[in-house]
Design a protein around this motif. Structure first.
Motif, short mmCIF file in Angstrom:
data_model
loop_
_atom_site.label_atom_id
_atom_site.label_comp_id
_atom_site.label_asym_id
_atom_site.label_seq_id
_atom_site.Cartn_x
_atom_site.Cartn_y
_atom_site.Cartn_z
N HIS A 189 179.26 -23.71 45.61
CA HIS A 189 178.20 -24.19 44.91
C HIS A 189 177.87 -25.87 45.27
O HIS A 189 178.46 -26.59 45.46
N ASP A 235 172.86 -15.06 41.43
CA ASP A 235 173.63 -15.78 40.75
C ASP A 235 174.11 -14.65 39.66
O ASP A 235 173.89 -13.49 39.87
N HIS A 261 178.05 -13.34 41.10
CA HIS A 261 179.48 -13.16 40.38
C HIS A 261 179.38 -12.15 39.47
O HIS A 261 179.11 -12.10 38.38
N HIS A 271 172.65 -22.64 46.02
CA HIS A 271 171.74 -23.81 45.18
C HIS A 271 170.85 -24.75 46.26
O HIS A 271 169.82 -24.68 46.48
N HIS A 301 174.25 -14.22 46.67
CA HIS A 301 174.96 -15.21 45.58
C HIS A 301 175.10 -14.61 44.47
O HIS A 301 174.05 -14.45 43.94
#
Ligand SMILES: [Zn+2]
Length: 451
Positions: free
Chosen positions: A231, A319, A83, A268, A81
């Motif tokens: 999320h 993340d 970005h 998460h 995961h």
């Protein structure tokens, strides 16, 4: 028939594999398999064609040899995961709780500074950093995500790249009424274009996407056979607010909307109670653990050992770079193992090998690609990395799992191979121009700092 007739070119003219990576020690990460000393991996046509004792074959004319006598050879790491383009905001907004970090700093900066061009260069920097630190596959979610696909294609990395869906004005989607049609267009544009890079959708959260939005995003994803990312239960505040609005905790809320199944990838899962964990297990939802981001935003500690004991698929991720602040999966593995021990006061809570499985085989299972990547086995895609262990902090090496999780970091990666193609050789990038990428990102960062 003589031997020569059954092998028209003759055994001595056999071109052999395209590439041999000769150890050192090989960690196949196949269940139950021990480290293999003095072994070598053969690669042909982008796949692993065999694993043999070292020196089985003298490389022929067309076989490339990577010999790493002190190296550890293992599957490429899978960042569950991130970005990517948020590399642009690395160090831009630190030491804030999630809600203020998003509302006061990140959302306004994204609105002002994200464009196809800046997302492209931020993603290129992420690909550079991931290549340098041994990540061969990443799961991404952001805006202008086609630019992230372009970057991953140029880098030669494998990815699930998901267009972000949020019920607020977003970069590239000023009117949230158009967020789902933009998502559908994204999937139409990129679906089936690449064997390495799959498009998907990414719902920001249950608080920032309405019931209708998450359900429609799921329908669209299913129509394209794409996983959906979200999320989930990142902070206690998210749980409290959803309880107040709907009377339900996030997992039950999403379950009643029909969202939970094996194609949902939940990032998460920090504030998930025992009943919710059981629902996640029965529905086959896949979870991504993001320990450094959860620590940095003060979100909490996910009960990973318990989820693994229940049989949930739990991968590992970094993340985005504004909440970590790097994409180094080695540092993340170290943190994951130690955080589990300190939170449970049990040094056996999460062992080194288990954490490395989360970053490899379990990461592959997040994507449903467990038959293609995640372990080094004949027939699988040749996504392979080498960690050079001829450095003081990895000497001596009693246990390679321990070395990788507790002592190595991304800078120890010397070679990266994806689909049989060498992307990093002796720490030199073969697909990316690091000086150009960093120079361009520094220019963009200067405009961000200038406001
Ligand atoms: Zn995230």
């Amino acid at each position: 028939l003589s031997e020569e007739h059954t092998h028209p070119t003759g055994p001595h003219d056999d071109p052999g594999p395209d590439l041999i990576i000769r150890g050192g020690v090989v960690l196949t990460m196949a269940p139950g398999e021990d480290p293999m000393e003095e072994a070598e991996i053969w690669v042909a046509d982008g796949r692993i064609s065999g694993i043999h004792p070292s020196g089985t074959r003298r490389p022929g004319g067309r076989t490339e040899l990577i010999a790493v006598p002190e190296g550890i050879i293992l599957p490429g790491l899978i960042n569950g995961h991130c970005h990517s383009a948020m590399t642009l905001f690395r160090g831009y907004a630190d030491d804030l709780p999630l809600r203020r970090w998003l509302a006061e700093r990140i959302f306004p900066a994204e609105a002002r500074f994200l464009s196809p061009d800046t997302v492209y260069w931020g993603s290129m920097l992420a690909c550079l950093e991931m290549t340098a630190s041994g990540t061969t596959t990443f799961l991404d979610g952001y805006f202008f995500e086609g630019e992230t696909i372009r970057a991953a294609e140029q880098a030669g990395l494998r990815a699930l790249a998901a267009q972000g869906i949020i019920d607020f004005p977003a970069p590239g989607i000023p009117d949230p009424a158009g967020n789902l049609s933009a998502g559908r267009m994204f999937l139409e544009e990129w679906h089936g274009r690449s064997g390495r890079i799959a498009p998907g959708l990414f719902c920001h959260s249950s608080l920032t996407c309405s019931e209708r939005t998450v359900q429609a995003a799921k329908e669209i994803s299913m129509a394209f056979g794409a996983p959906l990312q979200i999320h989930l239960s990142e902070t206690r505040g998210e749980v409290t607010e959803l309880l107040r609005k709907t009377g339900k905790r996030p997992v039950h809320y999403l379950d009643e909307l029909g969202m939970l199944d094996e194609s949902l990838i939940a990032a998460h899962a920090v504030h998930v109670d025992a009943a919710e964990m059981e629902v996640l297990r029965t529905r086959g939802v896949k979870v991504v653990h993001l320990p450094e981001s959860n620590m940095k935003l003060g979100s909490g500690i996910a009960a990973v050992p318990r989820m693994l004991d229940l049989g949930l698929t739990v991968g590992l991720g970094t993340d985005g770079c504004s909440s970590n602040n790097d994409l180094d999966m080695f540092r993340e593995m170290d943190t994951a193992a130690k955080l589990a021990k300190v939170s449970s006061l049990d040094p056996q809570g999460l062992k080194a090998r288990t954490v490395l499985e989360m970053a490899t085989v379990k990461g592959a299972a997040l994507l449903g690609l467990q038959d293609e990547i995640g372990t080094l086995e004949p027939g699988k895609r040749a996504d392979i990395i080498v960690v050079g262990a001829d450095v003081p902090h990895l000497c001596p090496m009693h246990d390679p799992f321990s070395a990788l999780v507790y002592a190595a970091d991304g800078a120890d990666v010397t070679h990266v191979i994806v689909d049989g193609r060498v992307l990093l050789r002796d720490r030199r990038f073969l697909t990316l121009d690091e000086d150009r990428i960093m120079a361009r990102v520094r220019e963009i960062a200067a405009t961000i700092r200038g406001g």
